[in-house]
Design a protein around this motif. Structure first.
Motif, mmCIF file in Angstrom:
data_model
loop_
_atom_site.group_PDB
_atom_site.id
_atom_site.type_symbol
_atom_site.label_atom_id
_atom_site.label_comp_id
_atom_site.label_asym_id
_atom_site.label_seq_id
_atom_site.Cartn_x
_atom_site.Cartn_y
_atom_site.Cartn_z
ATOM 1 N N ARG A 73 12.460 23.024 -5.590
ATOM 2 C CA ARG A 73 11.846 21.710 -5.831
ATOM 3 C C ARG A 73 10.695 21.505 -4.867
ATOM 4 O O ARG A 73 10.744 21.889 -3.711
ATOM 5 N N VAL A 74 9.639 20.866 -5.343
ATOM 6 C CA VAL A 74 8.533 20.525 -4.461
ATOM 7 C C VAL A 74 9.040 19.474 -3.481
ATOM 8 O O VAL A 74 9.624 18.470 -3.887
ATOM 9 N N PRO A 75 8.859 19.728 -2.184
ATOM 10 C CA PRO A 75 9.385 18.762 -1.219
ATOM 11 C C PRO A 75 8.658 17.424 -1.293
ATOM 12 O O PRO A 75 7.581 17.317 -1.886
ATOM 13 N N GLU A 76 9.258 16.419 -0.722
ATOM 14 C CA GLU A 76 8.610 15.109 -0.631
ATOM 15 C C GLU A 76 8.450 14.763 0.836
ATOM 16 O O GLU A 76 9.339 15.054 1.647
ATOM 17 N N LEU A 77 7.331 14.104 1.141
ATOM 18 C CA LEU A 77 7.061 13.785 2.547
ATOM 19 C C LEU A 77 8.196 13.030 3.227
ATOM 20 O O LEU A 77 8.512 13.257 4.382
ATOM 21 N N GLY A 78 8.823 12.138 2.456
ATOM 22 C CA GLY A 78 9.843 11.262 3.019
ATOM 23 C C GLY A 78 11.090 11.982 3.507
ATOM 24 O O GLY A 78 11.890 11.428 4.256
ATOM 25 N N GLN A 79 11.265 13.259 3.100
ATOM 26 C CA GLN A 79 12.506 13.951 3.465
ATOM 27 C C GLN A 79 12.446 14.587 4.857
ATOM 28 O O GLN A 79 13.441 15.087 5.358
ATOM 29 N N PHE A 80 11.255 14.589 5.487
ATOM 30 C CA PHE A 80 11.110 15.289 6.764
ATOM 31 C C PHE A 80 11.318 14.361 7.953
ATOM 32 O O PHE A 80 10.924 13.204 7.922
ATOM 33 N N ARG A 81 11.932 14.898 9.007
ATOM 34 C CA ARG A 81 12.314 14.080 10.165
ATOM 35 C C ARG A 81 11.373 14.257 11.345
ATOM 36 O O ARG A 81 11.193 13.376 12.152
ATOM 37 N N ARG A 82 10.837 15.435 11.521
ATOM 38 C CA ARG A 82 9.959 15.692 12.664
ATOM 39 C C ARG A 82 8.710 16.416 12.132
ATOM 40 O O ARG A 82 8.802 17.552 11.685
ATOM 41 N N ILE A 83 7.584 15.712 12.200
ATOM 42 C CA ILE A 83 6.386 16.185 11.492
ATOM 43 C C ILE A 83 5.225 16.371 12.463
ATOM 44 O O ILE A 83 4.883 15.461 13.216
ATOM 45 N N VAL A 84 4.632 17.553 12.432
ATOM 46 C CA VAL A 84 3.416 17.800 13.221
ATOM 47 C C VAL A 84 2.226 17.678 12.268
ATOM 48 O O VAL A 84 2.210 18.311 11.210
ATOM 49 N N ILE A 85 1.260 16.838 12.635
ATOM 50 C CA ILE A 85 0.082 16.654 11.778
ATOM 51 C C ILE A 85 -1.144 17.169 12.514
ATOM 52 O O ILE A 85 -1.476 16.678 13.590
ATOM 53 N N LYS A 86 -1.799 18.182 11.935
ATOM 54 C CA LYS A 86 -2.999 18.726 12.560
ATOM 55 C C LYS A 86 -4.226 18.108 11.893
ATOM 56 O O LYS A 86 -4.368 18.140 10.672
ATOM 57 N N VAL A 87 -5.080 17.544 12.733
ATOM 58 C CA VAL A 87 -6.276 16.873 12.218
ATOM 59 C C VAL A 87 -7.498 17.670 12.680
ATOM 60 O O VAL A 87 -7.723 17.837 13.879
ATOM 61 N N GLY A 88 -8.288 18.146 11.735
ATOM 62 C CA GLY A 88 -9.446 18.990 12.055
ATOM 63 C C GLY A 88 -10.660 18.185 12.503
ATOM 64 O O GLY A 88 -10.813 17.015 12.136
ATOM 65 N N SER A 89 -11.526 18.855 13.274
ATOM 66 C CA SER A 89 -12.735 18.199 13.796
ATOM 67 C C SER A 89 -13.614 17.630 12.686
ATOM 68 O O SER A 89 -14.154 16.529 12.802
ATOM 69 N N SER A 90 -13.761 18.391 11.588
ATOM 70 C CA SER A 90 -14.716 17.958 10.561
ATOM 71 C C SER A 90 -14.258 16.658 9.901
ATOM 72 O O SER A 90 -15.054 15.940 9.310
ATOM 73 N N LEU A 91 -12.956 16.368 9.980
ATOM 74 C CA LEU A 91 -12.466 15.117 9.402
ATOM 75 C C LEU A 91 -12.724 13.945 10.347
ATOM 76 O O LEU A 91 -13.088 12.853 9.928
ATOM 77 N N LEU A 92 -12.544 14.202 11.620
ATOM 78 C CA LEU A 92 -12.592 13.123 12.624
ATOM 79 C C LEU A 92 -14.001 12.778 13.078
ATOM 80 O O LEU A 92 -14.269 11.649 13.464
ATOM 81 N N VAL A 93 -14.860 13.796 13.064
ATOM 82 C CA VAL A 93 -16.176 13.584 13.668
ATOM 83 C C VAL A 93 -17.263 13.738 12.611
ATOM 84 O O VAL A 93 -17.290 14.725 11.871
ATOM 85 N N ASP A 94 -18.119 12.747 12.541
ATOM 86 C CA ASP A 94 -19.248 12.750 11.628
ATOM 87 C C ASP A 94 -20.267 13.782 12.123
ATOM 88 O O ASP A 94 -20.819 13.636 13.212
ATOM 89 N N ARG A 95 -20.465 14.839 11.351
ATOM 90 C CA ARG A 95 -21.324 15.944 11.787
ATOM 91 C C ARG A 95 -22.739 15.495 12.151
ATOM 92 O O ARG A 95 -23.306 15.945 13.136
ATOM 93 N N GLU A 96 -23.311 14.624 11.302
ATOM 94 C CA GLU A 96 -24.711 14.216 11.510
ATOM 95 C C GLU A 96 -24.886 13.451 12.815
ATOM 96 O O GLU A 96 -25.762 13.740 13.604
#
Ligand code: GLU
Length: 396
Positions: free
Chosen positions: A13-36
């Motif tokens: 079964r495709v997992p669902e986000l709600g079933q996880f108890r300890r979650i590591v979230i990696k956020v990349g530079s290109s998402l956080l920082v406006d390149r221009e």
């Protein structure tokens, strides 16, 4: 074009986000920082933090691995576009990390969540003593309901011994803290059977039950590198995370509220982990990125290991590396294939002296009594035959 048919077996079964108890979230530079403009995208961060706060409120423990220090710092220091020298990127990281940590603190404070900054170097995750310290600190923060905000300590990490990419760092953090999910927020919505740009046959893969050589091949290839934003390191991260008992999910972070989008059916790729997770100690051994030595074992020793025995000096034909007792070493079979990893019981010089000798001769050879085993079974992880690095077998 590969003809691999990628379907999800009905039993998985495709997992669902709600079933996880300890979650590591990696956020990349290109998402956080406006390149221009080289500025942090505050609205995007606020929306992501809202997603995180929702998970936190439901009782999930969240750990963030955030990139962006170098991207932010280089703007402040007015470095021109293009690649930076090591010292320049270290200076940029030193300047940018302060801003990065402040923005996360402010964004989480809106939801009355406390942030705690942890900067890790390669040896903090690879040396067992330091790893245990880092793990204890992260554990304490989680117990206090704070959210650790982690980055590589770029301003002191030297080029040979650094991660350089936060995908693998995040995967190591996930295994270190026993997370059950690693989320990579990226600029692609997952893995495709071929480079998605310009290939009408490229199909999105919703779920990867196991990282096979075919899956690795889909992530590689020079032509795809640009459009897939380093999919190779992401699949590498997937190998580390899934071997350590965590699932991994890659999704496009460029939308507002990317986690909310996944919960509402947005595209992503799930990498599943084998169902029986290994013990914490074995997870760490299996995921060691840099074994410091190699032990070549004979066929008899390999058979004994597969039956669950410890590795005795007599079974080691030869060894390489400059390691110390407690370091991780790779165990190889007669054909040179890596069959497992373990923590060595001897320094390299003593190990070389006793290799090939019977256990009862150790004392006479070394002039003092030593351990009977070269690698104790509790410190050994064997890889399944067909399943290099992924199917970690628990032989306790
Ligand atoms: N640690 C780097 C930074 O904060 C980012 C590494 C990466 O983007 O993967 O700038």
């Amino acid at each position: 074009m590969t003809d691999v048919v990628v379907t999800s077996p009905a039993s998985l079964r495709v997992p669902e986000l709600g079933q996880f108890r300890r979650i590591v979230i990696k956020v990349g530079s290109s998402l956080l920082v406006d390149r221009e403009r080289g500025r942090l995208k505050r609205n995007w961060l606020s929306a992501l933090v809202q997603d995180i706060a929702r998970l936190h409120e439901k009782g999930a423990e969240v750990i963030v691995v955030s990139s962006g220090a170098i991207a932010l710092g280089r703007t402040v220091l007015q470095f021109p576009p293009g690649s930076l020298k090591l010292e320049e990127s270290q200076a940029a990281a030193a300047v940018g990390q302060i801003a990065l940590a402040r923005r996360w603190t402010e964004a989480l404070a809106v939801h009355e969540i406390i942030a705690g900054q942890i900067l890790l170097t390669f040896s903090d995750t690879e040396k067992r003593r330091r790893y245990l310290h880092a793990r204890a600190t992260i554990g304490k923060l989680l117990e206090l309901k704070a959210i650790p905000i982690i980055n590589e300590n770029d301003s002191v990490a030297t080029s040979e011994i650094r991660y350089g990419d936060n995908d693998r760092l995040a995967a190591r953090v996930a295994t270190m803290v026993g997370a059950d999910l690693l989320i990579l927020l990226s600029d692609v919505d997952g893995l495709y059977t071929a480079p998605p740009g310009g290939n009408p046959h490229a199909r999105h893969i919703p779920m990867v039950a196991k990282i096979t050589p075919e899956i690795e091949a889909m992530a590689g290839g020079a032509a795809s590198e640009l459009s897939r934003g380093g999919m190779r390191t992401k699949v590498e991260a997937g190998k580390i995370a899934t071997a350590g008992g965590a699932c991994m999910m890659i999704t496009d972070g460029r939308v507002d509220s990317p986690l909310g989008a996944v919960m509402n059916g947005g595209l992503c790729t799930w990498f599943l982990s084998p169902s029986n997770p290994v013990t914490a100690r074995k997870k760490w051994i299996a995921g060691t990125l840099q074994p410091l030595g190699v032990l070549h074992v004979d066929a008899g020793a390999e058979r004994a290991l597969r039956r669950g025995a410890s590795l005795l000096p007599a079974g080691v034909k030869r060894l390489e590396g400059n390691f110390h007792r407690g370091d991780a070493v790779s165990v190889r079979d007669q054909d040179g294939r890596e069959i497992g990893r373990g923590l060595i019981g001897y320094d390299a010089d003593e190990a070389a002296m006793i290799a090939g000798h019977a256990t009862q001769d150790i004392e006479q050879i070394l002039g003092h009594g030593g351990r009977a085993t070269m690698v104790h079974r509790d410190d050994l992880v064997l890889f399944a035959h067909d399943d290099f690095e992924i199917g970690v077998k628990d032989n306790v």
